[in-house]
Scaffold this active site. Structure first.
Site, PDB file in Angstrom:
ATOM      1  N   PHE A  11       0.823  -1.208   0.000  1.00 45.50           N
ATOM      2  CA  PHE A  11       0.000   0.000   0.000  1.00 45.50           C
ATOM      3  C   PHE A  11       0.857   1.257   0.000  1.00 45.50           C
ATOM      4  O   PHE A  11       1.875   1.348   0.695  1.00 45.50           O
ATOM      5  CB  PHE A  11      -0.881  -0.013   1.256  1.00 45.50           C
ATOM      6  CG  PHE A  11      -1.700   1.242   1.470  1.00 45.50           C
ATOM      7  CD1 PHE A  11      -2.954   1.374   0.888  1.00 45.50           C
ATOM      8  CD2 PHE A  11      -1.220   2.280   2.260  1.00 45.50           C
ATOM      9  CE1 PHE A  11      -3.716   2.518   1.100  1.00 45.50           C
ATOM     10  CE2 PHE A  11      -1.972   3.430   2.470  1.00 45.50           C
ATOM     11  CZ  PHE A  11      -3.219   3.552   1.891  1.00 45.50           C
ATOM     12  N   THR A  12       0.411   2.246  -0.770  1.00 41.64           N
ATOM     13  CA  THR A  12       0.916   3.609  -0.636  1.00 41.64           C
ATOM     14  C   THR A  12      -0.284   4.541  -0.665  1.00 41.64           C
ATOM     15  O   THR A  12      -1.120   4.473  -1.572  1.00 41.64           O
ATOM     16  CB  THR A  12       1.896   3.982  -1.768  1.00 41.64           C
ATOM     17  OG1 THR A  12       3.030   3.122  -1.710  1.00 41.64           O
ATOM     18  CG2 THR A  12       2.369   5.425  -1.616  1.00 41.64           C
ATOM     19  N   GLY A  59       3.285  -0.744   4.129  1.00 42.56           N
ATOM     20  CA  GLY A  59       2.703   0.539   3.768  1.00 42.56           C
ATOM     21  C   GLY A  59       3.688   1.689   3.828  1.00 42.56           C
ATOM     22  O   GLY A  59       4.537   1.757   4.722  1.00 42.56           O
ATOM     23  N   GLU A  60       3.585   2.577   2.845  1.00 38.49           N
ATOM     24  CA  GLU A  60       4.292   3.872   2.872  1.00 38.49           C
ATOM     25  C   GLU A  60       3.201   4.923   2.807  1.00 38.49           C
ATOM     26  O   GLU A  60       2.412   4.946   1.865  1.00 38.49           O
ATOM     27  CB  GLU A  60       5.266   3.976   1.699  1.00 38.49           C
ATOM     28  CG  GLU A  60       6.231   5.148   1.804  1.00 38.49           C
ATOM     29  CD  GLU A  60       5.735   6.371   1.058  1.00 38.49           C
ATOM     30  OE1 GLU A  60       5.360   7.361   1.737  1.00 38.49           O
ATOM     31  OE2 GLU A  60       5.726   6.340  -0.179  1.00 38.49           O
ATOM     32  N   THR A  61       3.139   5.791   3.835  1.00 37.32           N
ATOM     33  CA  THR A  61       1.962   6.633   3.966  1.00 37.32           C
ATOM     34  C   THR A  61       2.331   8.122   4.023  1.00 37.32           C
ATOM     35  O   THR A  61       3.160   8.585   3.245  1.00 37.32           O
ATOM     36  CB  THR A  61       1.144   6.202   5.191  1.00 37.32           C
ATOM     37  OG1 THR A  61       1.902   6.391   6.390  1.00 37.32           O
ATOM     38  CG2 THR A  61       0.749   4.733   5.097  1.00 37.32           C
TER      39      THR A  61
END
Length: 578
Positions: free
Chosen positions: A295-296, A326-328
């Site tokens: 996920f981003t 994830g990178e948020t």
């Protein structure tokens, strides 16, 4: 005599003769050693200078896409474009929101379930394909991106996501190709990691198995390249992937998918999903074979997905514990010391805060200036900002274009209205917006009287920069404030100083304030293969795009040990009575 599984006919010397090669479906070439992947490299950026061939080619691609608006994002099934008679949705051109940019199909829960089944049916053949052949597909895709499809995908990123030519080129052409090339090279390094220490008569091996189920990839609007990365990382390691791109990036993402198929990706290995995000996600999270999320996007969305996956773990929905990658969000800082090169720090700050309208997760949105140099910094900033213009993405003179959509425009414009009425801050640049034609917001900078103002904690994801002017002799105390501010996010940061002792102090005190910390360089400076990227705290799982770390999240290693000789006795030497 060979059993005939399949045959490929080639013309022989006589037209009446045919030479038949019998091939087992799982046959592979036998070699004396491992294949070596070509050394990766960073794709050079096209400059798009006036009267250059690349500008003419890009203008042609822009004209061609504009003539076809609204563009039709297809529905794929088994690698083929299928006719679609169900519900559709559309997204506007951000710079001209009365014009629809792309229509796309809205899949049903049944469609998503069939996509999962098709991906799982393709899984065994894909993971059994020798790595060198999987790698070739992504290396071929990189070549297609940088040659045949370069201007089409760049133009689609400009029109659909509001990027100017420079930003779109860096993203959709260069960085996307970089991800494919470097991810392949990183995968080879992982496969080559084998035990070197062993007992005589024993042999130990590492088997880097793909995950047992499927990977769900959710990509954001702001980088076409990120979608390619989210898909390629697990797929290169032998996984099958269900990919749901952002609606605001759906057409450019469909070009990436088309390129992968043309490069030889087997039809069902990656499933391209469009439509209602909640419906797609709920269907996927109800399936026992959900193995990982890649996920981003925003921190809040990632938290909700994490919670949903955790509930599935509690209820034993999944075969295994899903990997959550994830990178948020980011609330990134520039810290300027009194010893800094002010002119350079100003230029870095303008680029970091305002390129692509501040819509990068690494964009600078908080700035800390020393009292002794603050006025000089602001004077240079105002002078440089006279050169910065807002306009249509296809206007080569425009430094930044619109924000992505109505929701983003409302969020940022409401924050500007709130800030313009706030007696604790002063607007020194911008502070205006115009949504009559497109979602345009002027680059805006506020100076706050207090370091704990909401400007330093609330992520806006737009071209708004908060500034705090600190007393020079409070520098070390300020480092603590910077570490504690930022809304719990810790993605990128930068220190500008010529005094190396200050650089060392900042690096040490801000060790956990950013996953990527830059010295005398802007926060938006990561280059694939050179600086791995990711943050911690509420900015994600910090698995570092462009690293072995990230690819390892999508394998489940197995250790194999083999003994070459028999075991001669049960008793130990210590069991002897003499």
């Amino acid at each position: 005599m060979f059993r005939i599984w399949s045959s490929r006919a080639f013309p022989a010397r006589s037209s009446r003769q045919r030479f038949v090669v019998l091939v087992h479906p799982k046959a592979s070439l036998s070699t004396g050693g491992a294949y070596s992947i070509p050394k990766p490299y960073n794709e050079p950026n096209k400059q798009y200078a006036a009267n250059s061939p690349e500008r003419a080619a890009l203008d042609g691609a822009l004209s061609d896409l504009k003539s076809k608006l609204p563009l039709q994002t297809p529905r794929w099934s088994h690698g083929q474009v299928n006719s679609w008679e169900g519900k559709t949705a559309s997204v506007p051109v951000p710079s001209k929101h009365t014009q629809s940019f792309s229509d796309y199909p809205c899949l049903t829960a049944t469609d998503v379930t069939h996509a999962i089944e098709d991906a799982l049916a393709a899984k065994e053949a894909w993971q059994d394909m020798p790595f060198t052949y999987r790698a070739a597909i992504f290396l071929r895709a990189a070549e297609l991106i940088t040659t045949k499809y370069r201007y089409e995908i760049t133009a689609a990123t400009m029109l659909g996501q509001g990027k100017n030519a420079w930003q779109a080129e860096i993203d959709a052409a260069a960085e996307l190709a970089d991800f494919f090339r470097f991810n392949v090279a990183i995968a080879q390094k992982i496969y080559e990691k084998q035990p070197t220490l062993g007992t005589p008569g024993h042999h130990t091996r590492n088997d880097y198995r793909p995950l047992e189920g499927f990977v769900y990839a959710i990509s954001p609007f702001n980088f076409t390249a990120i979608g390619g990365n989210l898909v390629s990382v697990p797929a290169i390691m032998g996984n099958v992937v269900l990919w749901k791109p952002s609606p605001s990036n759906v057409y450019a993402s469909s070009i990436v998918y088309r390129i992968l198929l043309e490069a030889g990706l087997p039809p069902n290995v990656v499933q391209f999903l469009t439509g209602d995000a909640e419906l797609i996600t709920n269907t996927i999270f109800e399936h026992c074979d959900f193995a990982a999320l890649h996920f981003t996007g925003s921190s809040n969305v990632f938290r909700s997905l994490f919670a949903k996956a955790a509930q599935g773990v509690v209820t034993h929905t999944f075969r295994e514990y899903p990997r959550m990658v994830g990178e948020t969000s980011g609330k990134n800082f520039h810290l300027v010391h009194s010893s800094a090169d002010i002119s350079s720090a100003v230029r870095h700050t303008i680029r970091a805060a305002f390129e692509y309208a501040g819509q990068k997760c690494s964009a600078c949105s908080r700035l800390y200036l020393p009292q002794s140099r603050a006025q000089a910094f602001l004077n240079v900033m105002k002078e440089e900002m006279q050169l910065v213009t807002v306009g249509q993405p296809e206007d080569y003179s425009a430094f930044l274009g619109p924000v992505i959509n109505q929701q983003s425009f409302q969020k940022i414009s409401q924050a500007i209205d709130e800030a313009n009425k706030d007696p604790d801050i002063e607007c020194v640049i911008g502070g205006t917006y115009d949504g009559s034609e497109g979602y345009f917001i002027q680059p805006t900078m506020y100076v706050a009287r207090k370091p704990d103002h909401w400007l330093f904690n609330r992520e806006l994801f737009g071209p708004v920069l908060g500034v705090y002017i600190y007393p020079d002799d409070h520098f070390e105390e300020l480092l603590t404030d910077i570490d504690q501010q930022g809304g719990g996010l810790a993605l990128t940061g930068a220190i500008f100083a010529r005094d190396q002792r200050i650089v060392e102090l900042a690096e040490r005190k801000l060790r956990y304030a950013a996953g990527n910390l830059y010295v005398n360089c802007k926060t938006t400076a990561a280059l694939i293969g050179q600086q791995t990227f990711g943050g911690s705290r509420s900015s994600g799982t910090n698995d570092k795009a462009g690293s072995e770390n990230l690819l390892m999240r999508f394998v489940s290693p197995r250790t194999l040990k083999e003994e070459f000789g028999p075991l001669d006795t049960v008793l130990y030497p210590s069991n002897s009575r003499r």
